[in-house]
Write a protein that holds these residues in place. Structure first.
Motif, PDB file in Angstrom:
ATOM      1  N   ALA A   1       0.394 -34.206  -4.888  1.00 26.66           N
ATOM      2  CA  ALA A   1      -0.225 -32.983  -5.836  1.00 26.66           C
ATOM      3  C   ALA A   1      -1.340 -32.372  -5.151  1.00 26.66           C
ATOM      4  O   ALA A   1      -1.590 -31.155  -5.024  1.00 26.66           O
ATOM      5  N   ALA A   2      -2.247 -33.192  -4.810  1.00 27.11           N
ATOM      6  CA  ALA A   2      -3.389 -32.940  -4.271  1.00 27.11           C
ATOM      7  C   ALA A   2      -3.269 -31.980  -2.868  1.00 27.11           C
ATOM      8  O   ALA A   2      -3.890 -30.925  -2.403  1.00 27.11           O
ATOM      9  N   GLU A   3      -2.166 -32.467  -1.887  1.00 31.80           N
ATOM     10  CA  GLU A   3      -1.652 -31.929  -0.744  1.00 31.80           C
ATOM     11  C   GLU A   3      -1.023 -30.416  -0.970  1.00 31.80           C
ATOM     12  O   GLU A   3      -1.614 -29.549  -0.414  1.00 31.80           O
ATOM     13  N   THR A   4      -0.518 -30.330  -2.077  1.00 36.43           N
ATOM     14  CA  THR A   4       0.297 -29.030  -2.225  1.00 36.43           C
ATOM     15  C   THR A   4      -0.458 -28.062  -3.166  1.00 36.43           C
ATOM     16  O   THR A   4       0.135 -27.039  -3.363  1.00 36.43           O
ATOM     17  N   ASN A   5      -1.445 -28.828  -4.039  1.00 41.00           N
ATOM     18  CA  ASN A   5      -1.770 -27.917  -5.175  1.00 41.00           C
ATOM     19  C   ASN A   5      -1.105 -27.316  -6.160  1.00 41.00           C
ATOM     20  O   ASN A   5      -1.243 -26.234  -6.490  1.00 41.00           O
ATOM     21  N   SER A   6      -0.021 -28.016  -6.288  1.00 38.89           N
ATOM     22  CA  SER A   6       1.059 -27.818  -7.254  1.00 38.89           C
ATOM     23  C   SER A   6       1.823 -28.778  -7.679  1.00 38.89           C
ATOM     24  O   SER A   6       2.294 -29.754  -7.069  1.00 38.89           O
ATOM     25  N   PHE A   7       1.993 -29.070  -9.003  1.00 40.44           N
ATOM     26  CA  PHE A   7       2.686 -29.809  -9.638  1.00 40.44           C
ATOM     27  C   PHE A   7       4.133 -29.528  -9.261  1.00 40.44           C
ATOM     28  O   PHE A   7       4.855 -30.572  -9.419  1.00 40.44           O
TER      29      PHE A   7
ATOM     30  N   SER B   1      -5.318 -24.268 -14.824  1.00 37.68           N
ATOM     31  CA  SER B   1      -5.645 -22.691 -15.269  1.00 37.68           C
ATOM     32  C   SER B   1      -4.241 -22.071 -15.111  1.00 37.68           C
ATOM     33  O   SER B   1      -3.848 -22.022 -13.904  1.00 37.68           O
ATOM     34  N   GLY B   2      -3.923 -22.038 -16.279  1.00 39.21           N
ATOM     35  CA  GLY B   2      -2.370 -21.619 -16.527  1.00 39.21           C
ATOM     36  C   GLY B   2      -1.280 -22.362 -15.721  1.00 39.21           C
ATOM     37  O   GLY B   2      -1.516 -23.866 -16.014  1.00 39.21           O
ATOM     38  N   LYS B   3      -0.754 -22.026 -14.770  1.00 38.87           N
ATOM     39  CA  LYS B   3       0.394 -22.789 -14.094  1.00 38.87           C
ATOM     40  C   LYS B   3      -0.077 -23.620 -12.729  1.00 38.87           C
ATOM     41  O   LYS B   3       0.538 -23.968 -11.983  1.00 38.87           O
ATOM     42  N   SER B   4      -1.428 -22.852 -12.574  1.00 40.12           N
ATOM     43  CA  SER B   4      -1.998 -23.368 -11.104  1.00 40.12           C
ATOM     44  C   SER B   4      -2.692 -24.548 -11.474  1.00 40.12           C
ATOM     45  O   SER B   4      -3.581 -24.639 -12.356  1.00 40.12           O
ATOM     46  N   VAL B   5      -3.221 -25.528 -10.218  1.00 43.35           N
ATOM     47  CA  VAL B   5      -3.861 -26.561 -10.307  1.00 43.35           C
ATOM     48  C   VAL B   5      -4.650 -26.712  -9.046  1.00 43.35           C
ATOM     49  O   VAL B   5      -4.215 -26.479  -7.896  1.00 43.35           O
ATOM     50  N   THR B   6      -6.069 -27.126  -9.332  1.00 39.72           N
ATOM     51  CA  THR B   6      -7.059 -27.441  -7.960  1.00 39.72           C
ATOM     52  C   THR B   6      -7.689 -28.731  -8.296  1.00 39.72           C
ATOM     53  O   THR B   6      -7.723 -29.178  -9.615  1.00 39.72           O
ATOM     54  N   LEU B   7      -7.707 -29.366  -7.205  1.00 40.92           N
ATOM     55  CA  LEU B   7      -8.423 -30.700  -7.406  1.00 40.92           C
ATOM     56  C   LEU B   7      -9.737 -30.512  -7.816  1.00 40.92           C
ATOM     57  O   LEU B   7     -10.534 -29.528  -7.559  1.00 40.92           O
ATOM     58  N   SER B   8     -10.282 -31.409  -8.761  1.00 40.80           N
ATOM     59  CA  SER B   8     -11.697 -31.173  -9.251  1.00 40.80           C
ATOM     60  C   SER B   8     -12.579 -32.054  -8.341  1.00 40.80           C
ATOM     61  O   SER B   8     -12.131 -32.721  -7.353  1.00 40.80           O
ATOM     62  N   GLU B   9     -13.862 -31.846  -8.606  1.00 42.21           N
ATOM     63  CA  GLU B   9     -14.788 -32.756  -7.640  1.00 42.21           C
ATOM     64  C   GLU B   9     -14.479 -34.206  -7.945  1.00 42.21           C
ATOM     65  O   GLU B   9     -14.331 -34.846  -6.685  1.00 42.21           O
ATOM     66  N   GLU B  10     -14.273 -34.813  -8.997  1.00 43.52           N
ATOM     67  CA  GLU B  10     -13.771 -36.120  -8.918  1.00 43.52           C
ATOM     68  C   GLU B  10     -12.295 -36.483  -8.447  1.00 43.52           C
ATOM     69  O   GLU B  10     -12.302 -37.562  -7.745  1.00 43.52           O
TER      70      GLU B  10
END
Length: 305
Positions: free
Chosen positions: A11-17, A50-59
């Motif tokens: 998920a971190a690599e694709t930025n998408s669940f 954010s809605g249907k999009s996801v991005t890695l948090s700092e943690e």
């Protein structure tokens, strides 16, 4: 938990669940659930949603290197287990070494060509002690009379009938034979020798003591050379191929010994150990000593009879 780390990394690599789910064969909802459970377990937020999009948090970004290392260590551990080449210590009585063992080892080598097998000779009583003391992983021996310790498993391989053998032309009555021809005794310190000794006592048969040893195949050769008569187990020795001998009927019920594999329950968790036992079972099936459907699992108890 490892699969959650794998899901997190993809998920971190694709930025998408949803993209991670497509790669893993999971639904977007399943990916979201795994990430949420991982966040709950770690006590942090791995993705900003954010809605249907996801991005890695700092943690989450700080967690990527550790997660990669954890997954790599796990895969290395899993691979080393699959490539298990640690040595196996196998005990075997002499008749098994000279007959059943070579073909069983051929079968075993097909699956585990690199596993070193240390083969230890000995009498059944000695080998039982060594398995119990964790000096051996497996021993192929005569079934102990006094029961099997709970942390060990017994896998029967064959019921071996004893026969009386004598030089050609010797008396064909066992009582007369034993009174007139020297008796080559199967070592009374061995389990098989004790069976013979009890048989003689039970039938009140007295013998002319000649010699005593613990190698049925050698005893058979001695008889063929005219040095005496004997009572020996017959399935694992070249009885039909040995010249100048005759079988003599034995009174009473047939005398048998049971040969099987004794293994520590903990050792069975290793794939090579289970494969070696299955090789012995396969050889026994081919020789029709056990039923074709028999396996290590359903042979935990000795067969009837």
């Amino acid at each position: 938990m490892i699969r959650y780390f794998k899901t997190f990394l993809i998920a971190a690599e694709t930025n998408s669940f949803s993209a991670a789910g497509a790669r893993l064969g999971l639904t977007q909802s399943a990916v979201s659930t795994q990430i949420r459970r991982l966040e709950e377990d770690l006590g942090c937020t791995l993705f900003e949603r954010s809605g249907k999009s996801v991005t890695l948090s700092e943690e989450g970004r700080q967690m990527v290197a550790d997660a990669t290392r954890i997954v790599s260590i796990y895969e290395a551990m899993k691979g080393s287990r699959e490539r298990d080449t640690a040595p196996l210590d196998l005990g075997a009585v002499s008749t098994v070494q000279a007959s059943l063992l070579p073909r069983a080892m051929q079968r075993f080598r097909v699956a585990y060509p690199e596993t070193h097998v240390n083969i230890v000779p000995g009498m059944s009583t000695q080998l039982l002690t060594q398995v119990d003391a964790r000096e051996l992983d497996i021993a192929v021996l005569v079934k102990p009379r006094l029961g099997i310790p709970t942390d060990l498993k017994w896998v029967p391989l064959l019921q071996e009938r004893f026969v009386a053998v004598a030089p050609a032309g010797a008396p064909s009555d066992l009582k007369t034979l034993l009174q007139t021809v020297p008796f080559i005794r199967y070592n009374r310190h061995s389990t098989g020798g004790q069976l013979v000794d009890r048989y003689l006592r039970r039938h009140r048969l007295w013998v002319r003591e000649g010699m005593e040893l613990d190698e049925p195949a050698v005893i058979l050769q001695m008889v063929g050379e005219g040095l005496g008569c004997a009572i020996i187990p017959s399935a694992l020795v070249p009885l039909r191929q040995t010249p100048n001998i005759q079988e003599v009927p034995m009174p009473g019920a047939p005398l048998y010994r049971e040969i099987g594999a004794l293994v520590r329950q903990s050792a069975l968790k290793r794939a090579p150990t289970a494969a070696l036992i299955e090789a012995f079972l396969a050889e026994s099936r081919e020789r029709q000593w056990i039923t074709p459907a028999a396996s290590a699992a359903d042979l935990a108890a000795p067969p009837p009879g």
